[in-house]
Design a protein around this motif. Structure first.
Motif, PDB file in Angstrom:
ATOM      1  N   GLY A  61       0.800  -1.212   0.000  1.00 41.68           N
ATOM      2  CA  GLY A  61       0.000   0.000   0.000  1.00 41.68           C
ATOM      3  C   GLY A  61       0.832   1.261   0.000  1.00 41.68           C
ATOM      4  N   SER A  62       2.152   1.126   0.101  1.00 41.14           N
ATOM      5  CA  SER A  62       3.042   2.296   0.041  1.00 41.14           C
ATOM      6  C   SER A  62       4.311   1.896  -0.711  1.00 41.14           C
ATOM      7  N   ALA A  63       5.458   1.882  -0.048  1.00 42.76           N
ATOM      8  CA  ALA A  63       6.726   1.540  -0.701  1.00 42.76           C
ATOM      9  C   ALA A  63       6.976   0.040  -0.559  1.00 42.76           C
ATOM     10  N   ALA A  64       6.572  -0.734  -1.559  1.00 42.41           N
ATOM     11  CA  ALA A  64       6.787  -2.183  -1.530  1.00 42.41           C
ATOM     12  C   ALA A  64       8.252  -2.474  -1.794  1.00 42.41           C
ATOM     13  N   THR A  65       8.891  -3.246  -0.898  1.00 41.01           N
ATOM     14  CA  THR A  65      10.334  -3.453  -0.969  1.00 41.01           C
ATOM     15  C   THR A  65      10.683  -4.924  -0.792  1.00 41.01           C
ATOM     16  N   LEU A  66      11.585  -5.416  -1.654  1.00 43.20           N
ATOM     17  CA  LEU A  66      12.188  -6.736  -1.497  1.00 43.20           C
ATOM     18  C   LEU A  66      13.658  -6.517  -1.161  1.00 43.20           C
ATOM     19  N   ARG A  67      14.112  -7.051  -0.027  1.00 38.68           N
ATOM     20  CA  ARG A  67      15.485  -6.848   0.430  1.00 38.68           C
ATOM     21  C   ARG A  67      16.222  -8.179   0.504  1.00 38.68           C
ATOM     22  N   LEU A  68      17.427  -8.218  -0.091  1.00 40.57           N
ATOM     23  CA  LEU A  68      18.309  -9.373  -0.034  1.00 40.57           C
ATOM     24  C   LEU A  68      19.505  -8.991   0.826  1.00 40.57           C
ATOM     25  N   GLU A  69      19.699  -9.700   1.924  1.00 41.05           N
ATOM     26  CA  GLU A  69      20.709  -9.327   2.911  1.00 41.05           C
ATOM     27  C   GLU A  69      21.742 -10.434   3.063  1.00 41.05           C
ATOM     28  N   ASP A  70      23.025 -10.053   3.040  1.00 42.62           N
ATOM     29  CA  ASP A  70      24.121 -10.963   3.350  1.00 42.62           C
ATOM     30  C   ASP A  70      24.803 -10.425   4.595  1.00 42.62           C
ATOM     31  N   SER A  71      24.363 -10.892   5.762  1.00 43.81           N
ATOM     32  CA  SER A  71      24.890 -10.354   7.013  1.00 43.81           C
ATOM     33  C   SER A  71      26.364 -10.691   7.205  1.00 43.81           C
ATOM     34  N   GLY A  72      26.832 -11.760   6.560  1.00 45.11           N
ATOM     35  CA  GLY A  72      28.234 -12.141   6.689  1.00 45.11           C
ATOM     36  C   GLY A  72      29.173 -11.131   6.070  1.00 45.11           C
ATOM     37  N   SER A  73      28.720 -10.466   5.002  1.00 45.90           N
ATOM     38  CA  SER A  73      29.560  -9.463   4.334  1.00 45.90           C
ATOM     39  C   SER A  73      28.993  -8.057   4.499  1.00 45.90           C
ATOM     40  N   THR A  74      27.980  -7.921   5.366  1.00 45.03           N
ATOM     41  CA  THR A  74      27.313  -6.640   5.634  1.00 45.03           C
ATOM     42  C   THR A  74      26.905  -5.935   4.344  1.00 45.03           C
ATOM     43  N   SER A  75      26.448  -6.694   3.356  1.00 39.18           N
ATOM     44  CA  SER A  75      25.989  -6.107   2.107  1.00 39.18           C
ATOM     45  C   SER A  75      24.511  -6.397   1.941  1.00 39.18           C
ATOM     46  N   SER A  76      23.821  -5.520   1.215  1.00 43.66           N
ATOM     47  CA  SER A  76      22.394  -5.712   0.993  1.00 43.66           C
ATOM     48  C   SER A  76      21.969  -5.059  -0.305  1.00 43.66           C
ATOM     49  N   PHE A  77      20.833  -5.530  -0.821  1.00 42.22           N
ATOM     50  CA  PHE A  77      20.282  -5.070  -2.090  1.00 42.22           C
ATOM     51  C   PHE A  77      18.774  -4.982  -1.946  1.00 42.22           C
ATOM     52  N   ILE A  79      15.001  -3.891  -3.990  1.00 43.62           N
ATOM     53  CA  ILE A  79      14.181  -3.463  -5.121  1.00 43.62           C
ATOM     54  C   ILE A  79      12.931  -2.850  -4.518  1.00 43.62           C
ATOM     55  N   GLN A  80      12.602  -1.636  -4.911  1.00 42.95           N
ATOM     56  CA  GLN A  80      11.500  -0.913  -4.276  1.00 42.95           C
ATOM     57  C   GLN A  80      10.642  -0.221  -5.323  1.00 42.95           C
ATOM     58  N   ASN A  81       9.326  -0.269  -5.096  1.00 42.02           N
ATOM     59  CA  ASN A  81       8.372   0.462  -5.923  1.00 42.02           C
ATOM     60  C   ASN A  81       7.739   1.525  -5.046  1.00 42.02           C
ATOM     61  N   THR A  82       8.097   2.774  -5.295  1.00 40.01           N
ATOM     62  CA  THR A  82       7.597   3.853  -4.457  1.00 40.01           C
ATOM     63  C   THR A  82       7.317   5.089  -5.298  1.00 40.01           C
ATOM     64  N   GLY A  83       6.144   5.652  -5.130  1.00 37.39           N
ATOM     65  CA  GLY A  83       5.789   6.876  -5.836  1.00 37.39           C
ATOM     66  C   GLY A  83       5.800   6.735  -7.341  1.00 37.39           C
ATOM     67  N   GLY A  84       5.501   5.536  -7.855  1.00 35.95           N
ATOM     68  CA  GLY A  84       5.517   5.318  -9.294  1.00 35.95           C
ATOM     69  C   GLY A  84       6.899   5.161  -9.886  1.00 35.95           C
ATOM     70  N   VAL A  85       7.928   5.030  -9.038  1.00 38.99           N
ATOM     71  CA  VAL A  85       9.316   4.872  -9.490  1.00 38.99           C
ATOM     72  C   VAL A  85       9.854   3.540  -8.985  1.00 38.99           C
ATOM     73  N   ILE A  86      10.481   2.763  -9.881  1.00 41.49           N
ATOM     74  CA  ILE A  86      11.129   1.520  -9.493  1.00 41.49           C
ATOM     75  C   ILE A  86      12.575   1.830  -9.135  1.00 41.49           C
ATOM     76  N   LYS A  87      12.975   1.503  -7.904  1.00 41.49           N
ATOM     77  CA  LYS A  87      14.330   1.781  -7.438  1.00 41.49           C
ATOM     78  C   LYS A  87      15.053   0.482  -7.114  1.00 41.49           C
ATOM     79  N   GLN A  88      16.335   0.440  -7.448  1.00 43.31           N
ATOM     80  CA  GLN A  88      17.214  -0.648  -7.029  1.00 43.31           C
ATOM     81  C   GLN A  88      18.347  -0.018  -6.230  1.00 43.31           C
ATOM     82  N   ASN A  89      18.431  -0.386  -4.969  1.00 43.27           N
ATOM     83  CA  ASN A  89      19.391   0.239  -4.063  1.00 43.27           C
ATOM     84  C   ASN A  89      20.442  -0.765  -3.610  1.00 43.27           C
ATOM     85  N   MET A  90      21.717  -0.380  -3.769  1.00 40.89           N
ATOM     86  CA  MET A  90      22.825  -1.154  -3.249  1.00 40.89           C
ATOM     87  C   MET A  90      23.374  -0.434  -2.023  1.00 40.89           C
ATOM     88  N   TYR A  91      23.876  -1.199  -1.044  1.00 44.65           N
ATOM     89  CA  TYR A  91      24.382  -0.597   0.178  1.00 44.65           C
ATOM     90  C   TYR A  91      25.811  -1.057   0.449  1.00 44.65           C
TER      91      TYR A  91
END
Length: 204
Positions: A61-77, A79-91
């Motif tokens: 109903g707002s910012a739908a997000t799928l998060r893939l987390e690798d806690s061993g390497s403290t990395s995450s990815f 994919i988010q759909n928010t405000g009509g924009v598809i975002k892919q965020n790397m950390y």
């Protein structure tokens, strides 16, 4: 039929709906997950709906997000759909890569540079460019621009310059300002150096 976790209001439940053969999970009196009879999964409420194929749908109903987390390497990815924009965020400064048959084909590094055919940037006589293409043959070390239209128009490579420091804003150039340039560089054994250039300048 189902299993109910009753605290006076059946706030939690795992139920099977025989009318459509779906399995539903309810938390705090609200449906959160539904598994349809065809295997489609909806996180949210209601049935999953796909334009093509099937699988997993997330509808918050707002910012739908799928998060893939690798806690061993403290990395995450994400994919988010928010405000009509598809975002892919790397950390954590990790690159975003595309591979085919386990062979990397494309990379966007933490500085936003697009690398094709290479996993590392290469500073070319002061230019650590936003787009870098590298290869060992004619096909993988070339760029083609083609236009197919039944008219006299042409494909174009456009180089533009403004004196305004804000992107997509405009300020007039001064006489002698450079409009753009093409450099031809050679390796001297340690680095690339300019051997020749084609440049254009603004005239009065």
């Amino acid at each position: 039929s189902g299993v109910y976790f009753n605290d006076g209001s059946n706030a939690g439940a795992l139920t099977y709906n025989h009318s459509d053969n779906s399995m539903r999970f309810r938390v705090n009196s609200t449906e959160k997950v539904r598994i349809a009879s065809n295997g489609n999964v909806k996180i949210g409420s209601g049935s999953a709906s796909f334009g093509v194929g099937g699988g997993l749908e997330i509808d918050t109903g707002s910012a739908a997000t799928l998060r893939l987390e690798d806690s061993g390497s403290t990395s995450s990815f994400e994919i988010q759909n928010t405000g009509g924009v598809i975002k892919q965020n790397m950390y954590n400064s990790q690159p975003w890569t595309v591979a085919y048959n386990s062979s990397e084909k494309l990379r966007i590094d933490s500085s936003g540079r697009l690398l094709i055919g290479t996993t590392a940037t290469d500073n070319r006589d002061g230019y650590n460019s936003s787009l870098q293409v590298a290869g060992t043959g004619g096909d993988d070390s070339s760029i083609s621009i083609g236009r197919y239209s039944a008219n006299a128009s042409y494909p174009a490579l456009v180089l533009s310059k403004s004196r305004n420091g804000t992107i997509n804003s405009h300020t007039r150039l001064n006489t002698g300002d450079y409009l753009g340039g093409i450099q031809f560089q050679g390796d001297d054994g340690a680095r690339f150096l300019v051997g020749a250039s084609i440049v254009a300048q603004a005239a009065s």
